[in-house]
Design a protein around this motif. Sequence first.
Motif, PDB file in Angstrom:
ATOM      1  N   GLU A 219     -77.777  26.232  17.156  1.00 41.72           N
ATOM      2  CA  GLU A 219     -76.666  26.857  16.366  1.00 41.72           C
ATOM      3  C   GLU A 219     -75.997  28.032  17.119  1.00 41.72           C
ATOM      4  N   ILE A 220     -74.948  28.022  17.628  1.00 46.10           N
ATOM      5  CA  ILE A 220     -74.434  29.210  17.876  1.00 46.10           C
ATOM      6  C   ILE A 220     -73.448  30.095  17.290  1.00 46.10           C
ATOM      7  N   ARG A 221     -74.051  31.300  16.757  1.00 44.87           N
ATOM      8  CA  ARG A 221     -73.662  31.718  15.501  1.00 44.87           C
ATOM      9  C   ARG A 221     -73.180  33.410  15.877  1.00 44.87           C
ATOM     10  N   GLU A 222     -73.673  33.981  16.929  1.00 47.10           N
ATOM     11  CA  GLU A 222     -73.637  34.993  16.964  1.00 47.10           C
ATOM     12  C   GLU A 222     -73.305  35.451  18.825  1.00 47.10           C
ATOM     13  N   LYS A 235     -69.760  39.142  16.681  1.00 46.31           N
ATOM     14  CA  LYS A 235     -69.195  37.699  16.727  1.00 46.31           C
ATOM     15  C   LYS A 235     -69.133  37.055  18.010  1.00 46.31           C
ATOM     16  N   THR A 236     -69.032  35.867  17.965  1.00 50.34           N
ATOM     17  CA  THR A 236     -68.724  35.073  19.120  1.00 50.34           C
ATOM     18  C   THR A 236     -67.295  35.216  19.771  1.00 50.34           C
ATOM     19  N   LYS A 237     -67.159  34.869  20.982  1.00 48.00           N
ATOM     20  CA  LYS A 237     -65.940  35.109  21.344  1.00 48.00           C
ATOM     21  C   LYS A 237     -64.694  34.629  20.954  1.00 48.00           C
ATOM     22  N   SER A 241     -65.836  29.085  19.490  1.00 49.07           N
ATOM     23  CA  SER A 241     -67.450  29.691  19.889  1.00 49.07           C
ATOM     24  C   SER A 241     -68.627  29.380  18.912  1.00 49.07           C
ATOM     25  N   GLU A 242     -68.328  29.289  17.640  1.00 50.44           N
ATOM     26  CA  GLU A 242     -69.279  29.233  16.729  1.00 50.44           C
ATOM     27  C   GLU A 242     -69.516  27.395  16.591  1.00 50.44           C
ATOM     28  N   ARG A 243     -70.632  27.043  17.054  1.00 52.81           N
ATOM     29  CA  ARG A 243     -70.768  25.646  17.222  1.00 52.81           C
ATOM     30  C   ARG A 243     -71.985  25.058  17.314  1.00 52.81           C
ATOM     31  N   ILE A 244     -72.405  23.835  17.133  1.00 45.57           N
ATOM     32  CA  ILE A 244     -73.552  23.490  17.315  1.00 45.57           C
ATOM     33  C   ILE A 244     -73.756  22.662  18.957  1.00 45.57           C
TER      34      ILE A 244
END
Length: 373
Positions: A219-222, A235-237, A241-244
């Motif tokens: 999990e991309i959260r930060e 926060k992500t770009k 960008s918040e994704r699995i």
Amino acid sequence: MSIYKDKKTGNWVVTLRYKDLDGIIKRRAKRGFTTKREAKDWKDDFLSSISHVEAKEMEMTFEEFYKVYLSDISNLIRANTLQTKETIVSRHILPYFRDKIFSKITTPEIIRWQNEILGKNFKDTYSRTINNQLVAVFNHAEKYYDLGKNPMKKTTAIGNKNSNSIDFWTKDEFDQFIQVVDEEVDYIHFTVLFYTGIRIGELIAIRLKNINFEKGHIEIRESAQYVGGQYIFSKTKTTKSERIVTIPAFLTELIRNHVEKLYFMDMDEQVFLTNKVRLAKQLTKYAKKAKVKKIRIHDLRHSHASLLIEQGVQPNIVQERLGHEKIETTLKTYSHMYPNKQYYLADFLDQLAGNKSPSITPVDNPLLIDTIK
């Protein structure tokens, strides 16, 4: 003058510069306004109360105003973005404009500076990035500090915002590279980057709780950056960008073994403790040892995209995996990697017209790949 919302407190802030009775330029800031209207009203009252203020004069040097600009935007952008901006300005803009009076910088001076930048033969995208930093400073002065004339508006932007070519490694080149990587942590970092396509900041920010070993995904959260001896999280770009990101079985086991060697990791701990500078140095060292062309750390992301495209993965899937906000970003960045389908189209029409025997099956035909379930 600037009015902005403090992301940490949720309150509005006013910053402005003015001259006191002795003609000395001073800066005033006021915080804690509940609404933007309250902040604007305070600003208007303050300026009207000091009639001696010549608020529209910009009789400071470029470097002096640049410091004001940085102060104004520091809470509005991500730490790594701010650091990148400061690096570019200190290297390519301040040496030329540092002591010039800001309000007296002319369009011809900027054109001469642009020609100097072009003469250094940077990549088109980097030249455009440098130019954009100067544009941002002058636009800020015009919008918030009433700069009378913006000299950038009469210039033509140099460089190009889209690269005509992208450096990347093929699967064979990566295999040749990774075989000579003899430090375990480097081996894991490079392998994760190549087989997931995540950004370096996203890699650094991954915590143990973000990895699902049973389902095989991260999990991309930060995002995170190593600055001044510490990791700064943000926060992500983009929102997308918040994704699995799914990961293959071999990579899942590689990460699991890595975690087990670290012993008693807390779920909130970072799994990949590294930084961009170190990885870039190691990448260069091992690329030279493996005798493959030199690329940047970010080019491992391009390499992953190239690998997917070569296997026929469609743009919308690549977009989701890379976390691009818009499909247009994926298409603009990687369109030249997709094979030319016009010849498939002509052959396919020949088949439909009955002029030749089928030579392309639906499964082989990239024009129909979206219809295959």
